[in-house]
Design a protein around this motif. Structure first.
Motif, short mmCIF file in Angstrom:
data_model
loop_
_atom_site.label_atom_id
_atom_site.label_comp_id
_atom_site.label_asym_id
_atom_site.label_seq_id
_atom_site.Cartn_x
_atom_site.Cartn_y
_atom_site.Cartn_z
N ARG A 19 -55.65 59.88 14.08
CA ARG A 19 -56.67 59.51 14.93
C ARG A 19 -57.54 58.47 14.30
NH1 ARG A 19 -54.14 63.74 16.74
NH2 ARG A 19 -55.16 65.27 18.08
N TYR A 40 -59.96 72.13 11.76
CA TYR A 40 -61.08 72.32 12.15
C TYR A 40 -61.30 72.96 13.42
CZ TYR A 40 -61.33 67.60 13.09
OH TYR A 40 -61.30 66.41 13.57
N ALA A 50 -52.07 72.42 11.66
CA ALA A 50 -52.87 71.18 11.21
C ALA A 50 -54.00 71.10 12.17
CB ALA A 50 -52.05 70.09 11.41
N LEU A 51 -54.37 71.93 13.26
CA LEU A 51 -55.15 71.76 14.26
C LEU A 51 -56.39 72.90 14.01
CD1 LEU A 51 -53.23 70.92 17.20
CD2 LEU A 51 -54.88 69.23 16.34
N ASN A 80 -59.04 66.08 5.73
CA ASN A 80 -59.13 66.28 7.08
C ASN A 80 -58.17 67.43 7.49
OD1 ASN A 80 -59.16 66.14 9.94
ND2 ASN A 80 -57.66 64.55 10.32
N PRO A 81 -59.03 68.83 6.93
CA PRO A 81 -58.28 70.03 7.40
C PRO A 81 -58.27 70.41 8.86
CG PRO A 81 -60.42 70.45 6.66
CD PRO A 81 -60.44 68.95 6.92
N1 GLN Z 1 -59.43 65.37 15.45
C1 GLN Z 1 -58.34 66.47 15.90
C2 GLN Z 1 -58.59 66.55 17.54
O1 GLN Z 1 -59.76 67.01 17.60
C3 GLN Z 1 -58.25 67.55 15.21
C4 GLN Z 1 -58.01 67.23 13.78
C5 GLN Z 1 -57.83 68.44 12.82
O2 GLN Z 1 -58.34 69.76 13.12
N2 GLN Z 1 -58.27 68.22 11.68
O3 GLN Z 1 -57.99 66.23 18.14
#
Ligand code: GLN
Length: 286
Positions: free
Chosen positions: A102, A196, A214-215, A193-194
C-alpha cells in the motif's frame, strides 16, 4: 468495424470503454483498471495504449480480458491480475501469497530512511516482509545497510527473494520464521508492518483475496504489534529504533504499548490520508 478486422474483433478504444463501464460498480478507478489490464495484455505502457486506440484486440485477447474483468468484478486486487505493483521506486511481483503493498506503507519507509545515515553500515530487520516491499525499499535507498527480511510464510519469502533479484538488490538476506524466531544479532533499526486488523473488523471481507494471516492477528488487532514491541529490545543495539505500521485508529494504543515497554521518544507519523499510520520509539537511555 474496418474491412480488415476479423469477426468479433474490437478496438482498444471500444474495449476500454466497455471495460471501464463494467468495472464502475466495483472499483474506485474503473478507467485506470481497464487501461492497466488492456495495456498489460498488449504489453504496452498506458501512454502507448492511448496512442493505439484503433488497434484491434483479437478473440484470444478478448477472452483473456473478459476473464480478468470477471475476476476484478469479484473484488480481486488489480495487482494480482497484473502480477506486479509499484512501491517506492521499485516494481514488485505480487501473488496471492503476499499482501499488495500500500502507498501508506511508504510512511514507514521514509521514516526508516531518516533513521539510517546513508554512509553507515547499519543493521536493519524487516519482520513479516511479505512481498519484501519495506526491506527492499530501504535496501534501495541505503545501499550500505545490511537488511534482514523475515516471514513465517515460505511462499511469501520466495516472492520477496525474487523481488530482491529482479530489482538487483544484493544487500538483503532472508530468513523464515515467526517474528523474532528468525532474527539473529543486534539491529540499529527494526521495522514491521504486521497483521493489525481485528478479527471481526468489517473491512476484512473486502480484503478476502489477500492472505488473511497478513491482515489479521485473529484477535484484537494488537496481538502481533504487542509481540513485536515487547520482543524488539532484546534484538536492538543501544539507541536502536523500532518502527511499526498500524491501523488508522490504533495510534494511541500502540504508543501506550511502546511507553509501557520502556522505549524513549515514542512518536507517531501520519500517512498521505492524514491517518496515524506508524509509531516508533528508541531503545536506550532517555
Ligand atoms: N493496511 C492494510 C489494510 O488496511 C492492512 C495491512 C496490515 O494488516 N498490516 O488494508
Amino acid at each position: 468495424m474496418s474491412a480488415t478486422a476479423t469477426a468479433g474483433a474490437i478496438t482498444v478504444a471500444a474495449a476500454l470503454a466497455a471495460g471501464s463501464r463494467r468495472l464502475q460498480s466495483c472499483s474506485d478507478s474503473p478507467r485506470l483498471d481497464a487501461e492497466l489490464l488492456i495495456a498489460g495484455l498488449l504489453q504496452l505502457s498506458r501512454s502507448q495504449l492511448s496512442a493505439r486506440a484503433d488497434r484491434m484486440l483479437d478473440e484470444v485477447q478478448q477472452s483473456t480480458l473478459e476473464a480478468q474483468l470477471a475476476r476484478r468484478e469479484q473484488g480481486e486486487p488489480i495487482a494480482y491480475l497484473l502480477g506486479s505493483q509499484g512501491f517506492w521506486t521499485l516494481e514488485l511481483r505480487v501473488t496471492p501469497d503476499v499482501l499488495v503493498p500500500r502507498p501508506d506503507t511508504e510512511t514507514l519507509v521514509e521514516w526508516a530512511c531518516e533513521r539510517i545515515a546513508a554512509d553507515i553500515e547499519a543493521d536493519v530487520a524487516d519482520l513479516g516482509t511479505g512481498s519484501g516491499a519495506i526491506a527492499l525499499a530501504i535496501a534501495r535507498e541505503r545501499p550500505r545497510a545490511r537488511v534482514l527480511a523475515t516471514d513465517a510464510s515460505v511462499a511469501a519469502l520466495a516472492v520477496a527473494q525474487d523481488n530482491a533479484s529482479r530489482n538487483a538488490l544484493g544487500n538483503v538476506r532472508f530468513a523464515q520464521g515467526d517474528w523474532f524466531a528468525a532474527v539473529d544479532g543486534g539491529f540499529d533499526l527494526i521495522v514491521s508492518n504486521p497483521p493489525y486488523i481485528a478479527v471481526g473488523d468489517p473491512h476484512l471481507p473486502a480484503l478476502r483475496h489477500e492472505p488473511l494471516s497478513a491482515l489479521t492477528d485473529g484477535a484484537d488487532g494488537l496481538r502481533c504489534l504487542r509481540t513485536i514491541i515487547d520482543g524488539a529490545p532484546a534484538h536492538l543495539k543501544a539507541d536502536g529504533w523500532l518502527l511499526v505500521e498500524h491501523g488508522y485508529d490504533q495510534g494511541e494504543a500502540v504508543r501506550e504499548l511502546f511507553e509501557r515497554a520502556g522505549y524513549a521518544q515514542v512518536q507517531t507519523r501520519r500517512d498521505l490520508g492524514q491517518n496515524e499510520r506508524a509509531t516508533g520509539g528508541r531503545w536506550g537511555a532517555p
